[in-house]
Design a protein around this motif. Structure first.
Motif, mmCIF file in Angstrom:
data_model
loop_
_atom_site.group_PDB
_atom_site.id
_atom_site.type_symbol
_atom_site.label_atom_id
_atom_site.label_comp_id
_atom_site.label_asym_id
_atom_site.label_seq_id
_atom_site.Cartn_x
_atom_site.Cartn_y
_atom_site.Cartn_z
ATOM 1 N N HIS A 164 0.865 -1.321 -0.070
ATOM 2 C CA HIS A 164 -0.058 -0.118 -0.177
ATOM 3 C C HIS A 164 0.817 1.292 -0.078
ATOM 4 C CE1 HIS A 164 -2.336 3.244 1.900
ATOM 5 N NE2 HIS A 164 -3.342 2.718 0.977
ATOM 6 N N THR A 165 0.524 2.372 -0.809
ATOM 7 C CA THR A 165 1.464 3.357 -0.971
ATOM 8 C C THR A 165 0.264 4.682 -0.853
ATOM 9 O OG1 THR A 165 2.995 2.322 -2.492
ATOM 10 C CG2 THR A 165 2.593 4.937 -2.410
ATOM 11 N N PRO A 166 0.337 5.318 0.499
ATOM 12 C CA PRO A 166 -0.528 6.355 0.656
ATOM 13 C C PRO A 166 -0.427 7.403 -0.610
ATOM 14 C CG PRO A 166 0.611 5.871 2.555
ATOM 15 C CD PRO A 166 1.349 5.209 1.534
ATOM 16 N N GLU A 167 -1.405 8.294 -0.858
ATOM 17 C CA GLU A 167 -1.205 9.257 -1.981
ATOM 18 C C GLU A 167 -0.491 10.492 -0.947
ATOM 19 O OE1 GLU A 167 -5.064 10.860 -2.742
ATOM 20 O OE2 GLU A 167 -5.975 8.713 -2.933
ATOM 21 N N HIS A 168 0.151 11.386 -1.839
ATOM 22 C CA HIS A 168 0.838 12.542 -1.088
ATOM 23 C C HIS A 168 1.127 13.645 -2.288
ATOM 24 C CE1 HIS A 168 3.772 9.249 -1.485
ATOM 25 N NE2 HIS A 168 4.705 9.933 -1.673
#
Length: 168
Positions: A164-168
């Motif tokens: 999982h990669t959070p938005e930024h």
């Protein structure tokens, strides 16, 4: 067991399994790095014998504190809950235990959106989804405080372990 006891939360380890060799994390929670376990109490039911809607927010608060502690994000500064919402998908009744998966949906400069997935062990499915916006403030709670490079790195590394990669 109190809601703040360490038995309530685990930061998952990749490929974590039961003694029978099967993965102990439900498929619906595979991409959540922190799982908070919450036993539903009889007194939390409403007049229709469903878990009262306010209780989901209490559970989210306890789970959120453990998520932030797992990331050591209380080292400096304060956290302010700026927004929260919950979508109820199926009623929950006593007895049950909810597994609440937490992950960072979006990591901003001074804030983050935490996403929750409430999984009923009795029903074997997700029964609610929620999110909360957390804003980081200085110790006087007067000014927004940016996440440090170390904090950002720690959070992103934990999330990456679970694809999982959070938005930024």
């Amino acid at each position: 067991m109190s809601p703040t006891s360490p038995e309530h939360t685990k930061v998952k380890q990749q490929n974590q399994t039961h003694s029978n060799g099967q993965d102990e994390t439900p498929a619906a929670l595979q991409h959540y790095p922190v799982i908070y376990s919450q036993v539903v109490q009889w007194g939390e039911m409403d007049a229709l014998n469903h878990l009262n809607n306010v209780v989901y927010y209490r559970y989210a608060e306890s789970a959120r504190i453990h998520y932030l502690q797992a990331l050591d994000l209380f080292e400096s500064g304060a956290m302010l809950l700026a927004h929260s919402s919950c979508q109820y998908l199926r009623p929950v009744t006593y007895p049950d235990t909810l597994l609440i998966g937490l992950r960072c949906q979006r990591l901003g400069t001074t804030s983050m959106i935490i996403e929750y997935s409430y999984y009923s062990q009795q029903q074997q499915e997700v029964v609610a989804e929620a999110e909360a916006v957390i804003v980081r403030l200085d110790n006087n709670s007067e000014h927004k405080l940016p996440w440090t490079a170390k904090e950002r790195s720690r959070l992103l590394a934990l999330e990456a372990q679970f694809d999982h990669t959070p938005e930024h």
